[in-house]
Motif scaffolding. Structure first.
Motif, short mmCIF file in Angstrom:
data_model
loop_
_atom_site.label_atom_id
_atom_site.label_comp_id
_atom_site.label_asym_id
_atom_site.label_seq_id
_atom_site.Cartn_x
_atom_site.Cartn_y
_atom_site.Cartn_z
N GLU A 408 0.82 -1.22 0.00
CA GLU A 408 0.00 0.00 0.00
C GLU A 408 0.85 1.26 0.00
O GLU A 408 0.59 2.20 -0.77
CB GLU A 408 -0.93 -0.01 1.22
CG GLU A 408 -1.87 1.19 1.26
CD GLU A 408 -2.84 1.12 2.44
OE1 GLU A 408 -3.51 2.13 2.69
OE2 GLU A 408 -2.91 0.06 3.10
N THR A 409 1.88 1.29 0.85
CA THR A 409 2.75 2.47 0.88
C THR A 409 3.50 2.62 -0.44
O THR A 409 3.69 3.74 -0.94
CB THR A 409 3.75 2.36 2.05
OG1 THR A 409 3.03 2.22 3.28
CG2 THR A 409 4.63 3.60 2.12
N ASP A 412 1.13 4.16 -2.82
CA ASP A 412 0.96 5.57 -2.48
C ASP A 412 2.11 6.40 -3.04
O ASP A 412 1.91 7.48 -3.62
CB ASP A 412 0.88 5.75 -0.97
CG ASP A 412 -0.42 5.25 -0.38
OD1 ASP A 412 -1.39 5.03 -1.15
OD2 ASP A 412 -0.48 5.05 0.84
N ASN A 413 3.32 5.89 -2.88
CA ASN A 413 4.50 6.62 -3.37
C ASN A 413 4.54 6.63 -4.89
O ASN A 413 4.98 7.61 -5.50
CB ASN A 413 5.78 6.00 -2.81
CG ASN A 413 6.02 6.40 -1.37
OD1 ASN A 413 5.67 7.49 -0.94
ND2 ASN A 413 6.62 5.50 -0.59
N GLU A 415 1.92 6.70 -6.87
CA GLU A 415 0.97 7.73 -7.30
C GLU A 415 1.53 9.13 -7.06
O GLU A 415 1.40 10.02 -7.91
CB GLU A 415 -0.36 7.58 -6.56
CG GLU A 415 -1.37 8.63 -7.00
CD GLU A 415 -2.71 8.53 -6.26
OE1 GLU A 415 -3.38 9.58 -6.15
OE2 GLU A 415 -3.06 7.43 -5.80
N LYS A 416 2.19 9.33 -5.91
CA LYS A 416 2.81 10.64 -5.65
C LYS A 416 3.86 10.96 -6.69
O LYS A 416 3.94 12.09 -7.21
CB LYS A 416 3.44 10.64 -4.25
CG LYS A 416 2.44 10.62 -3.10
CD LYS A 416 3.18 10.55 -1.77
CE LYS A 416 2.21 10.42 -0.61
NZ LYS A 416 2.93 10.27 0.69
#
Length: 957
Positions: A408-409, A412-413, A415-416
């Motif tokens: 998940e992290t 998230d990264n 997408e960032k």
């Protein structure tokens, strides 16, 4: 300020301690508060090989060495230092690099100070004066910044900057996941900047989707372009601030051709996003592959006391369309996209590639004829994007992935990183597609939606493969699969082949390009890959099937691309990498090729033809002849004449080294970090290159520069690869001549030299170009009670029989007078005109047949101007059939007679045209009026004048 024409420089007085960078600012330049210094020199470095959890620096045991950025944690041999990692790269360069720098800042003004990083592998921690400022842990391929204002000493004492570049394994940071087919190199490998702003300033673009400056062109035609500019301004003071945002569009010559202005009171400690829409409607230059014309968008923030921030962005006016059964259209013209994939790394230095080498790659792609590059498999350096803007190369950019997928992290990264990539490069006209996918895996809904939210106007690419993921674009806009198996393509879907195979003899390349051209919906291909590259999956070598070697030396396949994509006559005999013992292969764009072996004609023949190469223009020429020892010469023949030739030697005797430092249309800066490639070719007595030679060659240097690497990593001396030894030469920090000498046992040495030039580390100072800001005067002549005023023009009204004088609203010192030699002016008007300046032509003034019409202009600042005069006669007025003679009295000449120009336009229906007009170039001097006299040479009809435009031309004043 009284003068209306201002030579404006976008820079400010340096506020860093004088001499900090060993250079002084230019004098006499208008001040503006934003400053951006590239601080790549003066760093100290310590390598910590601890791979445990702690990264705390032991200052007592650390041993520091001086380095210059871009920097890798350690130089690397071509065999990756013999490391036996797998594709996860568990140990190679998995270290922490510590970087330290001292800065003195002597200024107590209430400013903001930032450190800006273009990219660091891969987790970055920053300390200022032993205080931890923050951490960036999104990834190593996108920019970020830290606000360091509150951590600095402003009393002239030293500030200690300490950075850790942590490249250890981290499962939360893409592309790390399971494996990847390239090396994650290391270090502070891109540029670092010290940025200062006022408390009222434009934000960094990657902070938010509305941050910074975001430029779009909602509509583009050769006649009209609509431009929208969103700009976010931050007020970091504790009081509301009055803010005026002035946005100017500036052409290549520095002339302001468009301007937009908005005002807002911005609340304390708040952001406000301005949205401004304007356009250009004349003399438009579109950006294209063949003519990559760039405008500049100059953004100025004006506070209560004057300008407080100024930045610039590129603007290329172009229209992208993907239309079924028509393909890809650039500015309404179909374009077949032919290009390559690119990795950013270079030998020895890994990813620590200076801007000079990023430019070199782009320049070589343009020389090959490529019009598109896929940036594999991560966001690339800003300087490469800028180079493609300037050269006319389209780009397909994607977030940092390969095959691996994390948790998940990690997502998230990812997408960032995708969002920051887009925010950072969205204003560049070269960006065609955003990858919204994971390489091999295919489309990712989350990334597609993020891309559409950030940049709705661009298409997303699916980036899958026939063995993984959907066999279509799915949620993405364009189907961009890789193909190494000649997969069937859906003819009803637009397809761009993001990867395809290559062969040393270019046969595969010719097949793929032909296959793409067979269908309008198959819009293009990108070969895998442009350069040899290093990887642990599998361990990559030096493969002749690549377009270039890892040192950027062209392989034979490069010359086929040139023959197909470049119009300059070319013929090239492929060496042993493509010509086998039973054939000699020649690439050419000529009609026929005559091949000679040791001066005896082998054959003269046309190019090969077969169904798999039906749609390419210039297939290779295959000669059924042994590629044995000796000299081979190919002569290119078109229309029965030899127009070009090429000679190579197989198995010749080495005689001399030919040392070459290729030119690439760029200066070699003495900035301590720029690198040029130097190539030592082994040649025979005639100067022919011996492509099979493998001599051991050394390079020596005199002057302010260094050779990258040494014997330890096999960088110097180096074994010739297919007859050429390659070296990296880094500039020093003092301009001058660098002398190079290549030597090898038993071969005459070769010599070359490079001259480095002064470099200014103040980016806003070094990159600044002048602005010539004179708002054009546009006057629409009309009877006192005339009908309609042309939109955006100023009225010039009078009555019959009277001379008329007008003072410019925007330039109150400029006085314009209109009269006739006989004192009579006939002002007239009509009802309507079908043209793109309908209201200019419907009314105006006429001088009698034997009279002269006299236009006098005073008050213009010194310089050159274009006076455009419109001449059109309506149907209900007397038809003017004259040829008009123009006489000019200005600072350049007295009574200068211009060539008579065609009769005025006539009638009520011009269609999409302007009324007839003529441009008069004049030179102004202070206190000296300009007079333009119009006369009907026929003496029958007189002269009609409907409108006047006055524009400032570029000047060095």
């Amino acid at each position: 300020m009284k003068k209306q024409f201002l030579l404006i420089f976008l820079l400010s007085g340096l506020w860093l301690q004088p001499g900090l960078f060993g250079q002084q600012p230019s004098q006499g330049l208008t001040a503006a508060p934003r400053e951006k210094f590239r601080i790549n020199t003066g760093w100290q470095f310590y390598l910590e090989k601890n791979q445990g959890e702690s990264i705390q620096l032991n200052k007592k045991t650390a041993t520091w060495e001086p380095v210059v950025l871009p920097h890798t944690l350690q130089l690397t041999s071509l065999d990756l230092d013999g490391v036996q990692d797998d594709a996860l790269q568990k140990t190679f360069h998995r270290y922490v690099g510590w970087y330290r720098k001292k800065l003195k800042i002597a200024d107590k003004r209430p400013k903001k100070v930032f450190l800006e990083f273009e990219g660091v592998h891969q987790v970055t921690n920053l300390w200022i004066n032993d205080r931890h400022v923050g951490v960036h842990d999104v990834g190593g391929y996108t920019p970020f910044h830290f606000d360091i204002t509150d951590y600095l000493n402003f009393d002239g004492s030293e500030n200690d900057i300490l950075i850790s570049a942590d490249n250890r394994l981290n499962a939360n940071i893409p592309p790390e996941g399971t494996l990847y087919d390239y090396i994650k190199f290391s270090g502070l490998y891109r540029d670092v900047y010290l940025v200062t702003t006022d408390l009222l300033h434009v934000t960094f673009p990657w902070e938010d989707k509305n941050a910074g400056v975001f430029i779009t062109t909602p509509s583009v035609t050769p006649e009209d372009v609509t431009i929208n500019v969103k700009t976010t301004v931050r007020n970091e003071s504790d009081m509301p601030q009055q803010c005026r945002l002035l946005t100017r569009i500036i052409d290549r010559e520095g002339l302001v051709v468009g301007r937009m202005s908005s005002e807002k009171v911005i609340a304390a400690n708040a952001d406000f996003t301005f949205s401004q829409t304007g356009g250009l409607h004349e003399d438009i230059r579109l950006w294209s592959i063949d003519d990559p014309y760039l405008y500049r968008v100059n953004t100025q923030v004006v506070g209560k006391e004057g300008p407080v921030d100024v930045i610039e962005n590129p603007l290329g006016l172009r229209k992208f369309e993907f239309i079924k059964d028509k393909g890809f259209l650039l500015n309404d013209k179909p374009v077949e996209l032919i290009g390559a994939n690119r990795h950013q790394a270079y030998p020895y230095i890994g990813d620590a590639v200076p801007n000079s080498l990023h430019w070199k790659d782009a320049f070589q792609f343009k020389q090959a004829g490529f019009n598109i590059v896929r940036l594999a498999h991560y966001p690339h350096d800003d300087s490469f994007i800028q180079a493609c803007d300037s050269l006319g190369i389209l780009l397909y950019e994607e977030p940092p992935t390969w095959i691996g997928i994390g948790g998940e992290t990690w997502f998230d990264n990812l997408e960032k990183a995708t969002r920051v990539m887009i925010r950072n490069h969205r204003n560049h006209p070269s960006i065609l597609l955003w990858g919204a996918s994971i390489n091999h895996r295919g489309p990712v809904e989350r990334l597609h939606y993020a891309a559409k939210e950030e940049d709705p106007g661009r298409m997303t690419a699916s980036n899958g493969s026939p063995w993984t993921g959907p066999m279509n674009s799915a949620v993405c806009d364009i189907y961009t699969p890789m193909d190494y198996q000649n997969m069937p393509l859906n003819p009803n879907e637009i397809v761009f082949l993001c990867e395809h195979g290559s062969s040393a003899d270019a046969a595969r390349n010719q097949f793929e390009v032909s296959k793409a051209r067979a269908s309008a919906n198959h819009i293009g291909v990108a070969v895998w890959t442009a350069h040899d590259y290093q990887s642990f999956k599998p361990r990559r070598g030096l493969y002749p099937r690549r377009v270039f070697s890892i040192f950027r030396v062209p392989n034979p396949v490069y010359y086929w691309y040139q023959s197909e994509l470049i119009h300059t006559p070319l013929v090239y005999v492929a060496d042993h990498r493509a010509s086998t013992d039973n054939k000699v292969l020649v690439f050419s764009n000529c009609q026929e090729v005559a091949l000679y072996h040791n001066n005896e004609l082998v054959a003269t023949q046309p190019p090969d033809r077969d169904p798999q190469r039906l749609y390419i223009d210039h297939p290779s020429f295959t000669f059924a002849y042994p590629f044995g020892e000796g000299e081979f010469t190919a002569k290119g023949i078109t229309n029965g004449e030899v127009i070009t030739s090429h000679t190579i030697v197989k198995g010749g005797s080495p005689y001399k080294l030919h040392l070459e430092v290729p030119t690439d249309d760029q200066l070699f800066y003495a900035d301590g970090s720029s690198i040029k490639m130097a190539y030592a070719y082994v040649v025979d007595r005639k100067g022919n290159k011996i492509s099979s030679d493998t001599s051991q060659i050394s390079l020596s240097l005199e002057g302010n520069g260094t050779i990258v690497g040494n014997t330890k990593i096999g960088a110097n001396p180096v074994k010739a690869y297919h007859g050429v030894a390659s070296f990296l030469v880094r500039s020093g920090q003092t301009p001058g001549v660098i002398k190079l000498k290549a030597s090898a046992k038993g071969i005459k040495p070769g010599e070359a030299s490079i001259t480095t030039t002064y470099y200014n580390p103040a980016r806003n100072l070094a990159a600044t170009k002048p602005i010539y800001d004179f708002k054009p005067i546009k006057l629409d002549l009309a009877r006192g009670e005339g009908p309609l005023l042309q939109f955006g023009w100023s009225p010039w009204e009078s009555e019959d029989g009277k001379s008329a004088t007008v003072v410019s609203k925007d330039h109150p010192q400029v006085n314009i007078k209109l009269e006739t030699s006989d004192g009579e002016l006939d002002w007239f008007d009509s009802w309507g005109l079908s043209s793109n300046l309908p209201y200019v032509g419907v009314d105006g003034v006429r001088a009698e047949a034997t009279a002269q019409l006299i236009l006098s202009i005073s008050g213009l600042d010194q310089g050159e101007y274009t006076i455009r005069c419109y001449h059109h006669v309506m149907e209900n007025a007397k038809k003017n059939e004259s040829n008009i003679q123009v006489a000019v009295n200005d600072a350049g000449a007295q009574n200068r007679i211009l060539t008579a120009y065609n009769p005025p336009s006539f009638g009520a229906k011009l269609g999409n045209q302007q009324p007839a007009h003529n441009d008069v170039i004049v030179t102004a001097e202070s206190n000296r009026p300009i007079t333009i006299t119009f006369k009907d040479l026929s003496g029958k009809s007189g002269v009609v004048l409907n409108g006047v435009e006055i524009k400032r031309n570029k000047s060095e004043n």
